[in-house]
Design a protein around this motif. Structure first.
Motif, PDB file in Angstrom:
ATOM      1  N   ILE A 196     -79.341 -23.080  47.982  1.00  0.00           N
ATOM      2  CA  ILE A 196     -80.631 -22.408  48.224  1.00  0.00           C
ATOM      3  C   ILE A 196     -80.772 -22.060  49.709  1.00  0.00           C
ATOM      4  CG2 ILE A 196     -82.004 -24.519  48.515  1.00  0.00           C
ATOM      5  CD1 ILE A 196     -83.196 -21.474  46.574  1.00  0.00           C
ATOM      6  N   CYS A 253     -78.851 -18.942  50.286  1.00  0.00           N
ATOM      7  CA  CYS A 253     -79.583 -17.811  49.682  1.00  0.00           C
ATOM      8  C   CYS A 253     -80.681 -17.352  50.627  1.00  0.00           C
ATOM      9  CB  CYS A 253     -80.206 -18.233  48.353  1.00  0.00           C
ATOM     10  SG  CYS A 253     -79.021 -18.492  47.047  1.00  0.00           S
ATOM     11  N   ILE A 254     -81.409 -18.313  51.197  1.00  0.00           N
ATOM     12  CA  ILE A 254     -82.505 -17.968  52.115  1.00  0.00           C
ATOM     13  C   ILE A 254     -81.947 -17.257  53.352  1.00  0.00           C
ATOM     14  CG2 ILE A 254     -84.270 -18.966  53.640  1.00  0.00           C
ATOM     15  CD1 ILE A 254     -84.646 -21.158  51.446  1.00  0.00           C
ATOM     16  N   CYS A 293     -81.084 -13.764  52.397  1.00  0.00           N
ATOM     17  CA  CYS A 293     -82.302 -12.967  52.206  1.00  0.00           C
ATOM     18  C   CYS A 293     -82.914 -12.587  53.547  1.00  0.00           C
ATOM     19  CB  CYS A 293     -83.314 -13.747  51.376  1.00  0.00           C
ATOM     20  SG  CYS A 293     -82.846 -13.833  49.654  1.00  0.00           S
ATOM     21  N   THR A 314     -86.742 -10.807  49.754  1.00  0.00           N
ATOM     22  CA  THR A 314     -87.106 -12.155  49.300  1.00  0.00           C
ATOM     23  C   THR A 314     -86.046 -12.677  48.325  1.00  0.00           C
ATOM     24  OG1 THR A 314     -88.328 -11.332  47.406  1.00  0.00           O
ATOM     25  CG2 THR A 314     -89.565 -11.581  49.474  1.00  0.00           C
ATOM     26  N   LEU A 315     -86.157 -13.949  48.035  1.00  0.00           N
ATOM     27  CA  LEU A 315     -85.218 -14.551  47.072  1.00  0.00           C
ATOM     28  C   LEU A 315     -85.298 -13.849  45.718  1.00  0.00           C
ATOM     29  CD1 LEU A 315     -85.693 -18.346  47.837  1.00  0.00           C
ATOM     30  CD2 LEU A 315     -83.549 -17.109  48.007  1.00  0.00           C
ATOM     31  N   PHE A 325     -82.001 -12.678  43.898  1.00  0.00           N
ATOM     32  CA  PHE A 325     -81.409 -13.688  43.012  1.00  0.00           C
ATOM     33  C   PHE A 325     -82.163 -13.932  41.704  1.00  0.00           C
ATOM     34  CE2 PHE A 325     -79.912 -14.683  47.324  1.00  0.00           C
ATOM     35  CZ  PHE A 325     -78.552 -14.660  47.107  1.00  0.00           C
ATOM     36  N   TRP A 326     -83.351 -13.358  41.547  1.00  0.00           N
ATOM     37  CA  TRP A 326     -84.093 -13.619  40.318  1.00  0.00           C
ATOM     38  C   TRP A 326     -83.661 -12.655  39.218  1.00  0.00           C
ATOM     39  CZ3 TRP A 326     -86.445 -17.379  38.110  1.00  0.00           C
ATOM     40  CH2 TRP A 326     -87.202 -17.149  36.967  1.00  0.00           C
TER      41      TRP A 326
END
Lengths: 156, 72
Positions: B43, B46-47, B50, B56-57, B61-62
């Motif tokens: 995570i 990922c941040i 981003c 944004t995440l 990734f969503w």
């Protein structure tokens, strides 16, 4: 062949990797101590051949795998100073061990012979470290080469 | 699953994998593997990605459903 799904979650996987890593180093240093003890106990080369082979296979596997993955040192910056320090420690270790060995063997000039072997180890370690750093650097350059975005991600 | 959203956003910003890797504090290889769907980043990474890509995440990734990212 379909890969079997792991029974472990991510945290358990990481913990297992850590346990396996500790197991590797335990085997490595344990074997080294056993080999040194056997040499001091005046065992023949044939008697310690098995341990020697496993020890060298462990060492070579680690070095070759790291070179192939382009992974250098985790914490140390492998510059000239670091290489000299590592080689000095190796050379000093061999000089002390060999001196003790030759004293126990009641050989002539045990300290001189130990020092010569230590110096040889120092030079060899320097050369191998320089070679290792160059190979890892070259591999890193290959792996970090920018792929063409238009192509597929085969060069990921 | 390949992360095409990340790749397209990077290309949109005219950024190379090497530049993104530098901004996120990882190697080029790691970025390549994430885009190829062969490595699941933490995570924190990922941040960092981003932030480097100014999204944004959720944007990267969503997955609302399985169709958003290309399946291998």
């Amino acid at each position: 062949m379909k890969r079997k799904k792991s029974n472990l979650d991510e945290l358990q996987e990481l913990k297992l990797l850590k346990i396996e890593s500790r197991g590797y180093w335990l085997a490595f240093w344990g074997l080294m101590i056993v080999i040194l003890a056997e040499i001091l106990a005046n065992e023949t080369l044939q008697a310690i051949m098995g341990e020697l082979v496993v020890f060298f296979v462990l060492g070579i596997y680690m070095v070759v795998s790291r070179c192939f993955a382009g992974i250098g040192e985790r914490k140390w910056d492998m510059n000239r100073k670091t290489i000299l320090i590592i080689s000095s420690i190796a050379g000093l270790g061999v000089a002390v061990f060999e001196s003790i060995f030759f004293i126990m063997q009641s050989s002539n000039q045990p300290c001189l012979r130990g020092t010569v072997n230590g110096l040889g180890t120092f030079v060899l370690s320097c050369l191998l470290c320089v070679l290792y750093v160059r190979v890892v650097k070259r591999r890193q350059d290959t792996l970090n080469a920018e792929p063409d975005d238009e192509k597929d991600d085969t060069n990921a | 699953m390949r992360n095409l959203k990340m790749k397209f956003r990077r290309i949109e910003l005219n950024m190379s994998q090497t530049e993104l890797a530098k901004r996120a504090g990882v190697t080029r290889q790691t970025i390549g593997l994430i885009e190829a769907g062969e490595f699941n980043p933490s995570i924190n990474l990922c941040i960092a990605i981003c932030r480097a890509l100014e999204v944004t995440l959720n944007d990267l990734f969503w997955e609302a459903n399985g169709n958003e990212t290309e399946k291998e």
